[in-house]
Scaffold this motif. Structure first.
Motif, mmCIF file in Angstrom:
data_model
loop_
_atom_site.group_PDB
_atom_site.id
_atom_site.type_symbol
_atom_site.label_atom_id
_atom_site.label_comp_id
_atom_site.label_asym_id
_atom_site.label_seq_id
_atom_site.Cartn_x
_atom_site.Cartn_y
_atom_site.Cartn_z
ATOM 1 N N ILE A 14 62.795 106.347 116.590
ATOM 2 C CA ILE A 14 61.464 106.352 115.994
ATOM 3 C C ILE A 14 61.638 106.073 114.507
ATOM 4 O O ILE A 14 62.152 106.904 113.764
ATOM 5 C CB ILE A 14 60.739 107.693 116.208
ATOM 6 N N CYS A 15 61.232 104.886 114.100
ATOM 7 C CA CYS A 15 61.371 104.435 112.718
ATOM 8 C C CYS A 15 60.202 104.971 111.879
ATOM 9 O O CYS A 15 59.119 105.233 112.404
ATOM 10 C CB CYS A 15 61.362 102.909 112.714
ATOM 11 N N GLY A 16 60.445 105.073 110.596
ATOM 12 C CA GLY A 16 59.365 105.467 109.695
ATOM 13 C C GLY A 16 58.195 104.506 109.764
ATOM 14 O O GLY A 16 57.030 104.912 109.617
ATOM 15 N N SER A 17 58.476 103.215 110.027
ATOM 16 C CA SER A 17 57.378 102.251 110.133
ATOM 17 C C SER A 17 56.533 102.526 111.373
ATOM 18 O O SER A 17 55.333 102.239 111.381
ATOM 19 C CB SER A 17 57.907 100.813 110.150
ATOM 20 N N GLU A 18 57.134 103.097 112.424
ATOM 21 C CA GLU A 18 56.337 103.455 113.602
ATOM 22 C C GLU A 18 55.446 104.657 113.326
ATOM 23 O O GLU A 18 54.315 104.729 113.811
ATOM 24 C CB GLU A 18 57.252 103.690 114.809
ATOM 25 N N GLU A 25 54.176 105.277 110.361
ATOM 26 C CA GLU A 25 53.098 104.680 109.571
ATOM 27 C C GLU A 25 52.146 103.877 110.470
ATOM 28 O O GLU A 25 50.932 103.907 110.273
ATOM 29 C CB GLU A 25 53.666 103.794 108.465
ATOM 30 N N GLY A 26 52.701 103.159 111.430
ATOM 31 C CA GLY A 26 51.865 102.425 112.389
ATOM 32 C C GLY A 26 50.991 103.361 113.205
ATOM 33 O O GLY A 26 49.797 103.121 113.389
ATOM 34 N N TYR A 27 51.573 104.441 113.705
ATOM 35 C CA TYR A 27 50.828 105.437 114.471
ATOM 36 C C TYR A 27 49.642 105.974 113.664
ATOM 37 O O TYR A 27 48.546 106.168 114.187
ATOM 38 C CB TYR A 27 51.759 106.583 114.878
ATOM 39 N N LEU A 28 49.863 106.168 112.380
ATOM 40 C CA LEU A 28 48.803 106.688 111.512
ATOM 41 C C LEU A 28 47.767 105.620 111.142
ATOM 42 O O LEU A 28 46.763 105.927 110.522
ATOM 43 C CB LEU A 28 49.416 107.282 110.240
ATOM 44 N N GLY A 29 48.044 104.355 111.520
ATOM 45 C CA GLY A 29 47.105 103.267 111.231
ATOM 46 C C GLY A 29 47.283 102.675 109.846
ATOM 47 O O GLY A 29 46.377 102.022 109.329
ATOM 48 N N ARG A 30 48.452 102.860 109.249
ATOM 49 C CA ARG A 30 48.686 102.394 107.880
ATOM 50 C C ARG A 30 49.407 101.055 107.797
ATOM 51 O O ARG A 30 49.821 100.660 106.716
ATOM 52 C CB ARG A 30 49.496 103.447 107.126
ATOM 53 N N MET A 31 49.596 100.383 108.929
ATOM 54 C CA MET A 31 50.309 99.104 108.921
ATOM 55 C C MET A 31 49.491 98.077 109.694
ATOM 56 O O MET A 31 49.356 98.169 110.904
ATOM 57 C CB MET A 31 51.706 99.252 109.518
ATOM 58 N N ALA A 32 48.985 97.094 108.990
ATOM 59 C CA ALA A 32 48.096 96.091 109.600
ATOM 60 C C ALA A 32 48.819 95.150 110.553
ATOM 61 O O ALA A 32 48.169 94.453 111.322
ATOM 62 C CB ALA A 32 47.409 95.282 108.498
ATOM 63 N N ASN A 33 50.163 95.146 110.540
ATOM 64 C CA ASN A 33 50.889 94.239 111.429
ATOM 65 C C ASN A 33 50.953 94.748 112.869
ATOM 66 O O ASN A 33 51.421 94.047 113.750
ATOM 67 C CB ASN A 33 52.301 93.958 110.905
ATOM 68 N N ARG A 34 50.467 95.915 113.121
ATOM 69 C CA ARG A 34 50.423 96.457 114.486
ATOM 70 C C ARG A 34 48.979 96.465 114.973
ATOM 71 O O ARG A 34 48.103 96.999 114.305
ATOM 72 C CB ARG A 34 51.001 97.866 114.512
ATOM 73 N N MET A 58 55.170 100.302 121.057
ATOM 74 C CA MET A 58 56.068 100.193 119.910
ATOM 75 C C MET A 58 57.520 100.360 120.365
ATOM 76 O O MET A 58 57.805 100.426 121.545
ATOM 77 C CB MET A 58 55.707 101.237 118.858
ATOM 78 N N GLY A 59 58.418 100.477 119.396
ATOM 79 C CA GLY A 59 59.827 100.710 119.689
ATOM 80 C C GLY A 59 60.668 99.488 119.412
ATOM 81 O O GLY A 59 60.879 98.673 120.303
ATOM 82 N N HIS A 60 61.150 99.351 118.177
ATOM 83 C CA HIS A 60 61.998 98.200 117.848
ATOM 84 C C HIS A 60 63.463 98.586 117.703
ATOM 85 O O HIS A 60 64.305 97.716 117.521
ATOM 86 C CB HIS A 60 61.487 97.461 116.598
ATOM 87 N N GLU A 61 63.783 99.862 117.800
ATOM 88 C CA GLU A 61 65.169 100.336 117.764
ATOM 89 C C GLU A 61 65.497 100.856 119.152
ATOM 90 O O GLU A 61 65.159 101.986 119.493
ATOM 91 C CB GLU A 61 65.318 101.469 116.751
#
Length: 150
Positions: A36-40, A42-51, A57-60
């Motif tokens: 679970i990356c920090g970017s996930e 942030e994505g979960y919280l809705g703070r990343m427009a690229n998701r 999710m899950g890139h690692e």
């Protein structure tokens, strides 16, 4: 198959989703470990427009190859792999020289396509790294963050 699906800020559920078939040059990886990356977060919280929801999710992640698509080396079946989640176009000058992180059309598994927070994931063959025999899948999942550090 089961997948952890992000439905928007602060909303994730374990859902039954259709299993995808590998296309030419792709494999199916049965996910054994995922970070679970920090970017996930942030994505979960809705703070990343690229998701864009809904998204697996899950890139690692790392796991075992269970199937291959047409034109893909069949010897991958049964091998345990770590996944480089950066998917380049495969044709531009950057991809040709092995720098797919510079590809203008790159995307990440788990961001621009379903990732490793599912029972299985579709992964391009060129994104696979075979793990040594006996290696813990959790270490394989740490390959991506380690590469960022290096």
């Amino acid at each position: 198959m089961k997948a952890l699906v992000w439905h928007g800020p602060n909303r994730m559920t374990v859902d039954e989703v259709p299993e995808r078939e590998p296309k030419e040059g792709e494999v199916i990886v049965r996910s054994e470990a995922a970070g679970i990356c920090g970017s996930e977060v942030e994505g979960y919280l809705g703070r990343m427009a690229n998701r864009v929801p809904p998204l697996v999710m899950g890139h690692e992640f790392a796991g075992t190859i269970t199937a291959v698509g047409a034109g893909t080396d069949r010897s991958w079946v049964g091998k345990r792999v770590a996944v480089n989640p950066i998917v380049g176009c495969g044709h531009c000058r950057y991809c040709v020289r092995g720098d797919r992180n510079l590809c203008p059309d790159r995307f990440l598994l788990g961001v621009g396509a379903p990732g490793g927070f599912a029972s299985t994931a579709v992964v391009p063959e060129r994104c696979l790294f075979e793990m040594p025999a006996g290696m813990d899948a959790r270490l394989g999942a740490l390959g991506e963050p380690l590469a960022n550090g290096v």
